[in-house]
Scaffold this motif. Structure first.
Motif, mmCIF file in Angstrom:
data_model
loop_
_atom_site.group_PDB
_atom_site.id
_atom_site.type_symbol
_atom_site.label_atom_id
_atom_site.label_comp_id
_atom_site.label_asym_id
_atom_site.label_seq_id
_atom_site.Cartn_x
_atom_site.Cartn_y
_atom_site.Cartn_z
ATOM 1 N N TRP A 30 0.832 -1.199 0.000
ATOM 2 C CA TRP A 30 0.000 0.000 0.000
ATOM 3 C C TRP A 30 0.870 1.254 0.000
ATOM 4 C CZ3 TRP A 30 -0.632 4.075 3.464
ATOM 5 C CH2 TRP A 30 -1.688 4.945 3.184
ATOM 6 N N VAL A 31 1.896 1.286 0.848
ATOM 7 C CA VAL A 31 2.785 2.447 0.898
ATOM 8 C C VAL A 31 3.454 2.643 -0.469
ATOM 9 C CG1 VAL A 31 4.812 3.493 1.982
ATOM 10 C CG2 VAL A 31 3.169 2.230 3.388
ATOM 11 N N SER A 32 3.885 1.562 -1.071
ATOM 12 C CA SER A 32 4.516 1.634 -2.385
ATOM 13 C C SER A 32 3.543 2.190 -3.426
ATOM 14 C CB SER A 32 5.007 0.252 -2.812
ATOM 15 O OG SER A 32 5.511 0.286 -4.119
ATOM 16 N N GLN A 33 2.286 1.744 -3.365
ATOM 17 C CA GLN A 33 1.280 2.244 -4.317
ATOM 18 C C GLN A 33 1.017 3.732 -4.108
ATOM 19 O OE1 GLN A 33 -2.102 -0.347 -3.825
ATOM 20 N NE2 GLN A 33 -1.330 -1.799 -5.345
ATOM 21 N N VAL A 34 1.009 4.181 -2.847
ATOM 22 C CA VAL A 34 0.819 5.609 -2.561
ATOM 23 C C VAL A 34 1.977 6.407 -3.150
ATOM 24 C CG1 VAL A 34 0.797 7.347 -0.722
ATOM 25 C CG2 VAL A 34 -0.633 5.296 -0.514
ATOM 26 N N GLU A 35 3.205 5.913 -2.963
ATOM 27 C CA GLU A 35 4.385 6.624 -3.478
ATOM 28 C C GLU A 35 4.429 6.660 -5.001
ATOM 29 O OE1 GLU A 35 8.167 5.493 -1.937
ATOM 30 O OE2 GLU A 35 7.689 6.187 0.093
ATOM 31 N N ARG A 36 3.769 5.701 -5.650
ATOM 32 C CA ARG A 36 3.749 5.665 -7.115
ATOM 33 C C ARG A 36 2.490 6.303 -7.691
ATOM 34 N NH1 ARG A 36 3.953 -0.004 -8.680
ATOM 35 N NH2 ARG A 36 3.325 -0.465 -6.558
ATOM 36 N N GLY A 37 1.623 6.819 -6.803
ATOM 37 C CA GLY A 37 0.408 7.472 -7.259
ATOM 38 C C GLY A 37 -0.689 6.514 -7.683
ATOM 39 N N LEU A 38 -0.575 5.256 -7.310
ATOM 40 C CA LEU A 38 -1.574 4.262 -7.690
ATOM 41 C C LEU A 38 -2.692 4.140 -6.662
ATOM 42 C CD1 LEU A 38 0.858 1.490 -8.993
ATOM 43 C CD2 LEU A 38 -0.358 3.241 -10.310
ATOM 44 N N SER A 39 -2.436 4.567 -5.437
ATOM 45 C CA SER A 39 -3.451 4.594 -4.378
ATOM 46 C C SER A 39 -3.475 6.005 -3.795
ATOM 47 C CB SER A 39 -3.112 3.608 -3.256
ATOM 48 O OG SER A 39 -3.324 2.293 -3.666
ATOM 49 N N ILE A 40 -4.669 6.476 -3.504
ATOM 50 C CA ILE A 40 -4.831 7.804 -2.923
ATOM 51 C C ILE A 40 -5.127 7.627 -1.434
ATOM 52 C CG2 ILE A 40 -6.117 9.967 -2.983
ATOM 53 C CD1 ILE A 40 -4.537 9.335 -5.563
ATOM 54 N N PRO A 41 -4.269 8.149 -0.566
ATOM 55 C CA PRO A 41 -4.502 7.999 0.873
ATOM 56 C C PRO A 41 -5.702 8.829 1.339
ATOM 57 C CG PRO A 41 -2.544 9.326 0.468
ATOM 58 C CD PRO A 41 -3.032 8.867 -0.866
ATOM 59 N N SER A 42 -6.397 8.322 2.353
ATOM 60 C CA SER A 42 -7.514 9.058 2.946
ATOM 61 C C SER A 42 -6.974 10.239 3.744
ATOM 62 C CB SER A 42 -8.306 8.135 3.865
ATOM 63 O OG SER A 42 -7.515 7.829 5.015
ATOM 64 N N LEU A 43 -7.872 11.102 4.201
ATOM 65 C CA LEU A 43 -7.462 12.226 5.036
ATOM 66 C C LEU A 43 -6.796 11.715 6.313
ATOM 67 C CD1 LEU A 43 -7.309 15.234 5.513
ATOM 68 C CD2 LEU A 43 -9.635 15.158 6.415
ATOM 69 N N GLY A 44 -7.337 10.647 6.895
ATOM 70 C CA GLY A 44 -6.721 10.047 8.087
ATOM 71 C C GLY A 44 -5.315 9.548 7.807
ATOM 72 N N ASP A 45 -5.134 8.930 6.627
ATOM 73 C CA ASP A 45 -3.801 8.460 6.231
ATOM 74 C C ASP A 45 -2.844 9.639 6.068
ATOM 75 O OD1 ASP A 45 -4.505 5.710 6.102
ATOM 76 O OD2 ASP A 45 -5.268 5.960 4.054
ATOM 77 N N LEU A 46 -3.323 10.735 5.473
ATOM 78 C CA LEU A 46 -2.475 11.919 5.298
ATOM 79 C C LEU A 46 -2.081 12.508 6.649
ATOM 80 C CD1 LEU A 46 -4.103 13.707 2.229
ATOM 81 C CD2 LEU A 46 -1.963 12.423 2.307
ATOM 82 N N ARG A 47 -3.022 12.503 7.605
ATOM 83 C CA ARG A 47 -2.675 12.973 8.956
ATOM 84 C C ARG A 47 -1.581 12.090 9.554
ATOM 85 N NH1 ARG A 47 -8.397 13.842 9.805
ATOM 86 N NH2 ARG A 47 -8.760 16.072 9.814
ATOM 87 N N ALA A 48 -1.693 10.777 9.346
ATOM 88 C CA ALA A 48 -0.682 9.849 9.871
ATOM 89 C C ALA A 48 0.678 10.104 9.216
ATOM 90 C CB ALA A 48 -1.131 8.399 9.656
ATOM 91 N N PHE A 49 0.691 10.325 7.905
ATOM 92 C CA PHE A 49 1.948 10.657 7.215
ATOM 93 C C PHE A 49 2.520 11.962 7.778
ATOM 94 C CE2 PHE A 49 0.706 7.893 3.509
ATOM 95 C CZ PHE A 49 1.883 7.166 3.408
#
Length: 180
Positions: A30-49
């Protein structure tokens, strides 16, 4: 842009995909997909980042670049990402198009009387140019009073700052590697 910013922040902090996944309680995939733009993190995920990287949540939100050929190259004055609030005494605007390069450029506006009371030490090389106002910076225990047109540079040294003036101090700050 979000994907490359998350990747740049992870790399600037020397973290692996596995370490990020563990800290966020997510899979490495999942983290890899977020870094490649294949998954869009939720607002909660963005807060965690944001918490994990120690950056403001607002960093992850940007205005769309209206002209495709300018994306990743040009930042228009009205489209800068703002980091911080006037209540903190420091508002910063990201002048770089993203955090993917070897440095970032920030326009920092220090309110009159604003001060960083505790020293910071970052594994970076930093430089600044005073665009307006009076700005004082302590680098490795030595205070320097700077005015419009002055500049500074330091590498991996503790620092703190203050604006002793009655007007905002505007500093163009360059940091390598990017920390926001």
């Amino acid at each position: 842009m979000l994907a490359s910013d998350i990747r740049a922040l992870r790399k600037a902090r020397g973290l692996t995909l596995a370490e990020i996944a563990l800290k966020l309680d997510r899979s490495v995939g999942w983290v890899s997909q977020v870094e490649r733009g294949l998954s869009i993190p939720s607002l909660g995920d963005l807060r965690a980042f944001a918490d994990l990287f120690g950056v403001p949540l607002s960093l992850f939100f940007s205005h769309d670049v209206p002209i495709e050929k300018e994306r990743g190259v040009v930042v228009r004055a009205g489209s800068r990402r703002t980091l911080g609030t006037s209540e903190s005494g420091l508002v910063e605007e990201l002048l770089s198009p993203d955090l993917g390069g070897s440095f970032e450029m920030v326009r920092s506006i220090f309110a009159p009387g604003a001060e960083l009371k505790s020293e910071q030490l970052r594994p970076t090389e930093e430089a600044g140019y005073i665009a307006s106002g009076i700005f004082e910076i302590e680098i490795a225990g030595v205070w320097h009073r700077l005015v419009e047109g002055d500049s500074f540079r330091f590498e991996r040294k503790p620092y703190r700052w203050r604006n002793p003036g009655t007007e905002p101090a505007v500093v163009i700050w360059v940091v390598s590697p990017p920390v926001y």
